[in-house]
Design an enzyme around this catalytic site. Structure first.
Site, PDB file in Angstrom:
ATOM      1  CG  HIS A 134      -0.384   0.274   2.648  1.00 60.01           C
ATOM      2  ND1 HIS A 134       0.088   1.632   2.792  1.00 60.01           N
ATOM      3  CD2 HIS A 134      -0.022  -0.660   3.535  1.00 60.01           C
ATOM      4  CE1 HIS A 134       0.327   1.613   4.082  1.00 60.01           C
ATOM      5  NE2 HIS A 134       0.625   0.335   4.481  1.00 60.01           N
ATOM      6  CG  ASP A 191      -2.865   4.411   2.111  1.00 55.93           C
ATOM      7  OD1 ASP A 191      -2.228   3.092   1.898  1.00 55.93           O
ATOM      8  OD2 ASP A 191      -3.928   4.333   2.983  1.00 55.93           O
ATOM      9  CG  ASP A 233       2.771   1.587   7.491  1.00 58.92           C
ATOM     10  OD1 ASP A 233       2.420   0.886   6.797  1.00 58.92           O
ATOM     11  OD2 ASP A 233       1.988   2.199   8.485  1.00 58.92           O
ATOM     12  CD  GLU A 278      -2.920  -0.865   5.181  1.00 58.75           C
ATOM     13  OE1 GLU A 278      -3.125  -1.782   6.012  1.00 58.75           O
ATOM     14  OE2 GLU A 278      -2.520   0.317   5.516  1.00 58.75           O
ATOM     15  CD  GLU A 279      -1.480   3.340   7.109  1.00 54.31           C
ATOM     16  OE1 GLU A 279      -2.140   2.950   8.041  1.00 54.31           O
ATOM     17  OE2 GLU A 279      -0.247   3.160   6.957  1.00 54.31           O
ATOM     18  CD  GLU A 297       1.516  -3.042   5.520  1.00 52.40           C
ATOM     19  OE1 GLU A 297       2.191  -2.101   6.314  1.00 52.40           O
ATOM     20  OE2 GLU A 297       0.217  -2.789   5.552  1.00 52.40           O
ATOM     21  CG  HIS A 304       0.680   4.507  11.920  1.00 54.65           C
ATOM     22  ND1 HIS A 304      -0.538   4.145  12.140  1.00 54.65           N
ATOM     23  CD2 HIS A 304       0.972   4.120  10.779  1.00 54.65           C
ATOM     24  CE1 HIS A 304      -0.935   3.401  11.007  1.00 54.65           C
ATOM     25  NE2 HIS A 304      -0.121   3.450  10.035  1.00 54.65           N
TER      26      HIS A 304
HETATM   27 ZN   LIG Z   1       1.083  -0.402   6.341  1.00 54.52          ZN
END
Ligand SMILES: [Zn+2]
Length: 402
Positions: free
Chosen positions: A79, A81, A112, A146-147, A172, A373
């Site tokens: 992903h 995003d 991420d 995805e987030e 990931e 994050h």
């Molecule tokens: Zn991720």
């Protein structure tokens, strides 16, 4: 280590700086969920420059690169995003001005999980250059949203683009380990009504906040009763948000609701989780409280709204799966050590691919899960070549080469 794996490893290392450059190109373009248009173009150009056989963008806005046209179909997914930076004062640099220091590449999305995307494209280059594929159609997907709603992009790819691989490699961050599952999750809401009246005479009304509070305390007691799985660990539930309606600060509220974050271990389903919450409401004395599973219906950057229930099922690929075995062999042959086989703590796109659609997934990615994050997010630069080498070697192994 056979010659082929040695060559793959060596070439991946030679391309490490190039892979890092592409990762930094992506980081420079902020790509929050639903706002990925620009970074998708950066990835599309890179895939075209590398010489992918086809590169296109699907209706939801994900980029899909293809190499090969063999009868068997697999996919690698990243992903692309990212979440927002959060409190900028916690960062020691601009999250969108990537830099390399002491062997680490810094920036929002470094772990991420734009690093996974960068390693995937380099793997594509290795596969083309070294002729590692013959039997497979291999899709390399850079997926959106995805987030905000994990798995939505792949629900779209499977059901609307009609791509159904026999296996998907999720890239990931795994700290370069091989992962084969994670807990599922759900977003639920519990709602109660009340009767408003003047706050100076509360006995005339029915206070919805008192009712939802009693339910919230039952949710707290529900958490320790949830089941545990030896591989995935324990299911969990918590009250994450609380809301109310009412006429004024000087009034008894006439409605209240809480949102729940539920993590589902092996054996827990949507039905079992909803039943437990209904039981908690009954224990609180409110068997008629409304329990709902929330829906996601935000527009993609393409404008498309593709709604999905916020139920993200648990998945595990068995330890004795031939894909896990092949991955372990390719890993050892390329990286010269045995992999740790484990699971993610967080959730990934595999919730729809493996959890809903029962397509086996395995995970291997550059970067560390604990960087996701977090401020000052980074990815070790040498992870990039290790992952791209592994992806290429895995494809070679699946093709029966070496
Ligand atoms: Zn991720």
């Amino acid at each position: 280590m056979s010659d082929l794996y040695q060559q793959i490893s060596k070439r991946a290392k030679e391309l490490e700086q190039e892979t890092a450059r592409f990762l930094m190109d992506m980081i420079r373009v902020p790509s929050f969920s639903g706002k990925e248009k620009e970074v998708i173009q950066v990835i599309k150009k890179e895939m075209e420059a590398v010489g992918f056989d086809e590169v296109r963008i699907d209706g939801l806005g994900s980029v899909i690169g293809r190499i090969g046209s063999g009868p068997r179909v697999i996919a690698f997914d990243a992903h692309i995003d990212t979440v927002y930076p959060g409190d900028q004062s916690l960062w020691s640099f601009d999250p969108f001005s990537p830099k390399i220091e002491d062997g680490k590449l810094y920036g929002r999305g470094a772990s991420d999980q734009e690093a996974g995307m960068a390693s995937m494209v380099t793997a594509g280059k290795l596969i083309k250059e070294m002729g590692l594929n013959k039997d497979f159609t291999i899709y390399f997907t850079g997926t959106v949203m995805e987030e905000d709603c994990d798995g939505l992009c792949w629900k779209y790819i499977i059901n609307e683009e009609k791509i159904r691989p026999e296996l998907v490699v999720i890239t990931e961050p795994t700290s370069l380990n091989i992962y084969r599952g994670h807990r599922g999750r759900m977003e639920m809401q519990v709602k109660v009504g009340g009767l408003s009246c003047h706050g100076s005479a509360p006995e005339r009304g029915d206070n919805a906040i008192y009712k939802i509070s009693r339910i919230a305390l039952e949710i707290e007691k529900l958490h320790p009763r949830l089941m545990t799985d030896p591989f995935l660990g324990k299911g969990s539930v918590c009250v994450s948000q609380v809301f109310f309606t009412g006429p004024s600060q000087c009034a008894v509220p006439d409605g209240a609701w809480i949102n729940l974050d539920r993590r589902l271990t092996w054996g827990e389903t949507k039905e079992s989780a909803v039943a437990e919450v209904k039981d908690a409401c009954a224990r609180a004395g409110y068997p008629d409280a409304e329990v709902i599973v929330l829906n996601y219906a935000e527009p993609a950057y393409t404008g498309l709204v593709y709604p999905m229930e916020k139920y993200y099922p648990t998945w595990v690929t068995p330890e004795d799966s031939p894909y896990v075995k092949t991955a372990m062999d390719a890993y050892e042959a390329t990286l010269g050590r045995k992999p740790l086989v484990d699971k993610w703590t967080f959730s990934t796109n595999a919730v729809s691919i493996a959890g809903m659609e029962k397509i086996p997934c395995i995970g291997m990615g550059p970067g560390h899960e604990n960087q996701a994050h977090a401020p000052n997010e980074h990815c070790p630069v040498d992870h990039l070549s290790a992952a791209s080498g592994f992806y290429a070697a895995f494809v070679a192994r699946l093709n029966g080469k070496a």
